[in-house]
Design an enzyme around this catalytic site. Structure first.
Site, short mmCIF file in Angstrom:
data_model
loop_
_atom_site.label_atom_id
_atom_site.label_comp_id
_atom_site.label_asym_id
_atom_site.label_seq_id
_atom_site.Cartn_x
_atom_site.Cartn_y
_atom_site.Cartn_z
N SER A 1 -4.25 -44.29 19.26
CA SER A 1 -3.29 -45.07 18.48
C SER A 1 -3.27 -44.57 17.03
O SER A 1 -2.27 -44.72 16.33
CB SER A 1 -3.66 -46.55 18.50
OG SER A 1 -3.69 -46.99 19.84
N GLN B 1 -15.05 -55.46 14.57
CA GLN B 1 -15.47 -54.06 14.70
C GLN B 1 -14.89 -53.16 13.62
O GLN B 1 -15.10 -51.95 13.64
CB GLN B 1 -15.13 -53.53 16.09
CG GLN B 1 -13.65 -53.33 16.37
CD GLN B 1 -13.41 -53.04 17.84
OE1 GLN B 1 -13.61 -53.88 18.70
NE2 GLN B 1 -12.98 -51.82 18.15
N ASN C 1 -1.14 -51.33 21.29
CA ASN C 1 -0.45 -50.10 20.90
C ASN C 1 -0.67 -49.05 21.98
O ASN C 1 -1.16 -47.95 21.73
CB ASN C 1 -0.93 -49.61 19.52
CG ASN C 1 0.01 -48.53 18.98
OD1 ASN C 1 -0.39 -47.41 18.72
ND2 ASN C 1 1.27 -48.86 18.87
N HIS D 1 -0.80 -46.35 24.88
CA HIS D 1 -0.28 -45.00 25.13
C HIS D 1 -0.76 -44.58 26.53
O HIS D 1 -1.43 -45.36 27.23
CB HIS D 1 -0.75 -44.03 24.04
CG HIS D 1 -2.22 -44.05 23.79
ND1 HIS D 1 -3.16 -43.73 24.74
CD2 HIS D 1 -2.94 -44.38 22.67
CE1 HIS D 1 -4.36 -43.82 24.24
NE2 HIS D 1 -4.27 -44.24 22.98
N HIS E 1 -4.37 -45.37 27.64
CA HIS E 1 -4.61 -46.75 28.11
C HIS E 1 -4.02 -46.95 29.51
O HIS E 1 -4.64 -47.58 30.37
CB HIS E 1 -3.94 -47.76 27.18
CG HIS E 1 -4.44 -47.75 25.76
ND1 HIS E 1 -3.68 -47.33 24.71
CD2 HIS E 1 -5.61 -48.14 25.23
CE1 HIS E 1 -4.36 -47.46 23.58
NE2 HIS E 1 -5.54 -47.95 23.86
N LYS F 1 -13.03 -41.14 26.11
CA LYS F 1 -12.64 -40.75 24.74
C LYS F 1 -13.60 -41.37 23.72
O LYS F 1 -14.01 -40.73 22.78
CB LYS F 1 -11.21 -41.22 24.49
CG LYS F 1 -10.87 -41.55 23.07
CD LYS F 1 -9.93 -40.56 22.50
CE LYS F 1 -9.69 -40.71 21.03
NZ LYS F 1 -9.71 -42.06 20.52
N MET G 1 -7.06 -52.56 22.39
CA MET G 1 -6.56 -53.15 21.14
C MET G 1 -5.04 -53.01 21.06
O MET G 1 -4.45 -53.17 19.98
CB MET G 1 -7.23 -52.49 19.93
CG MET G 1 -8.73 -52.72 19.92
SD MET G 1 -9.48 -52.55 18.30
CE MET G 1 -9.10 -50.86 17.93
N GLN H 1 -19.14 -45.53 22.60
CA GLN H 1 -18.85 -46.92 22.97
C GLN H 1 -19.14 -47.16 24.45
O GLN H 1 -19.78 -48.15 24.82
CB GLN H 1 -17.37 -47.20 22.66
CG GLN H 1 -16.83 -48.49 23.22
CD GLN H 1 -15.38 -48.71 22.82
OE1 GLN H 1 -15.12 -49.03 21.68
NE2 GLN H 1 -14.46 -48.55 23.74
N VAL I 1 -7.36 -38.64 28.22
CA VAL I 1 -5.97 -38.18 28.36
C VAL I 1 -5.58 -37.51 27.05
O VAL I 1 -5.82 -38.05 25.97
CB VAL I 1 -5.03 -39.35 28.69
CG1 VAL I 1 -3.59 -38.89 28.77
CG2 VAL I 1 -5.45 -40.03 29.99
P1 AMP Z 1 -8.58 -48.96 22.12
O1 AMP Z 1 -7.29 -49.66 22.32
O2 AMP Z 1 -8.49 -47.79 21.19
O3 AMP Z 1 -9.72 -49.90 21.80
O4 AMP Z 1 -8.95 -48.31 23.51
C1 AMP Z 1 -9.04 -49.11 24.67
C2 AMP Z 1 -9.61 -48.28 25.79
O5 AMP Z 1 -8.77 -47.16 26.01
C3 AMP Z 1 -11.01 -47.73 25.48
O6 AMP Z 1 -11.80 -47.82 26.66
C4 AMP Z 1 -10.72 -46.30 25.12
O7 AMP Z 1 -11.81 -45.43 25.38
C5 AMP Z 1 -9.56 -45.98 26.03
N1 AMP Z 1 -8.79 -44.84 25.53
C6 AMP Z 1 -8.20 -44.72 24.32
N2 AMP Z 1 -7.62 -43.51 24.20
C7 AMP Z 1 -7.87 -42.84 25.35
C8 AMP Z 1 -7.56 -41.55 25.85
N3 AMP Z 1 -6.88 -40.66 25.12
N4 AMP Z 1 -7.98 -41.22 27.08
C9 AMP Z 1 -8.68 -42.10 27.84
N5 AMP Z 1 -9.02 -43.34 27.43
C10 AMP Z 1 -8.61 -43.71 26.20
#
Ligand code: AMP
Length: 293
Positions: free
Chosen positions: A186, A59, A30, A32, A35, A149, A28, A153, A176
């Site tokens: 995020s 969602q 942003n 870090h 990602h 994380k 999504m 999901q 991470v």
């Molecule tokens: P999101 O942008 O929050 O939907 O996350 C996109 C992907 O990044 C998903 O598969 C998350 O599980 C993964 N993700 C988000 N934060 C972390 C993290 N701290 N460590 C590993 N994967 C992450």
């Protein structure tokens, strides 16, 4: 790096890539380091990496942070270009939901989606599985990388892929963390300075539970979960759940079995909801490990 914003642009990009494996990282935005670690893993599987950036309205529940979710496309693209990612798919909402509210087909993985986070976020996982299935159909990746994380999901997506025979291999990536143990998210930026100092207690509590399971051989699940709830509440969290689960079914783990378990937790600091998890190998327990000493 190509920034693809529409379906025709995506299709034009994909056409010459037929027969080349694609490793896909849905996000999504942003972005870090969590990602970016997913992207690095994707690069090990295929030269053709596609990252999607899409804040999926389906969602988010009423009263959740869809409107204010941080959108930082320019900076995200800069980071992905630095990593050598060849293409980013960042469509507008109308591109993926041309009928808007009248969108009519949904993918649901019922049982797993109703547990844990699903209890307080009805419809959330249906929104996730629906958009992920749509993105899989559009991009047709050989591999897709998801972070541990969001463990629930990840489990739900693996189930969807298995049940629907989707031709993609799901790769999972480790969590991470910040130096103090807080899982990168995020949503961490919503935390006040004071809350940010408290936030690592979430991971510390899971570690303390693991220590009780592994080193002290405690096997009273309800007692351990209650201990964790109290720790979190004392630190200032409003606890959604802390549960010791079977890693596959996400239902309450049977701690008498020498099998790995996963501790999953969600808790709020102010308005900010944090999630975390920790896998624990019970077979390593000093007590009742079943190993001859
Ligand atoms: P999101 O942008 O929050 O939907 O996350 C996109 C992907 O990044 C998903 O598969 C998350 O599980 C993964 N993700 C988000 N934060 C972390 C993290 N701290 N460590 C590993 N994967 C992450």
């Amino acid at each position: 790096m190509k920034l693809l914003s529409s379906l025709p642009e995506l299709n034009a990009y994909l056409t010459p890539l037929t027969d080349q494996p694609i490793a896909f990282v849905p996000t999504m935005g942003n972005l870090h380091a969590g990602h970016l670690a997913l992207v690095t893993i994707a690069q090990r599987y295929a030269a053709q990496v596609i990252v999607s950036i899409f804040v999926n309205p389906l969602q988010f529940g009423a009263g959740e942070d869809y409107g204010c979710y941080p959108r930082t496309l320019k900076e995200d693209c800069r980071q992905l270009a630095d990593l050598g990612v060849p293409a980013v798919f960042a469509p507008a909402v109308a591109e993926l939901y041309p009928n808007g509210e009248a969108h009519s087909t949904f993918i649901t993985v019922p049982q797993l989606s109703e547990l844990l986070c699903g209890r307080n976020r009805p419809g959330h996982f249906q929104g996730v599985t629906t958009i992920v299935a749509k993105l899989f159909n559009l991009i047709r990746p050989t591999y897709a990388v998801f972070g541990r994380k969001d463990y629930q999901q990840l489990t739900i997506i693996k189930q969807m892929v298995t049940d629907l025979y989707l031709p993609v291999t799901i790769i999972d990536a480790p969590i991470v963390r910040e130096a103090d143990g807080l899982a990168l998210s995020s949503r961490n930026q919503y935390l006040t300075v004071e809350q940010r100092l408290i936030a690592p207690v979430l991971q510390q509590t899971l570690q303390a539970m693991a220590e009780r399971l592994q080193q002290r051989g405690e096997r009273d699940r309800a007692h351990l979960e209650q201990f964790a709830q109290q720790q979190l509440q004392a630190a200032g969290f409003v606890v959604d759940y802390v549960m010791i689960c079977d890693p596959k079914t996400l239902t309450a783990a049977d701690l008498t079995l020498q099998q790995p378990v996963i501790i999953l937790a969600a808790a709020k600091l102010g308005q900010t909801r944090l999630i975390d998890n920790l896998e624990v190998q019970l077979a390593n327990s000093v007590f009742g490990s079943g190993l001859e000493t």
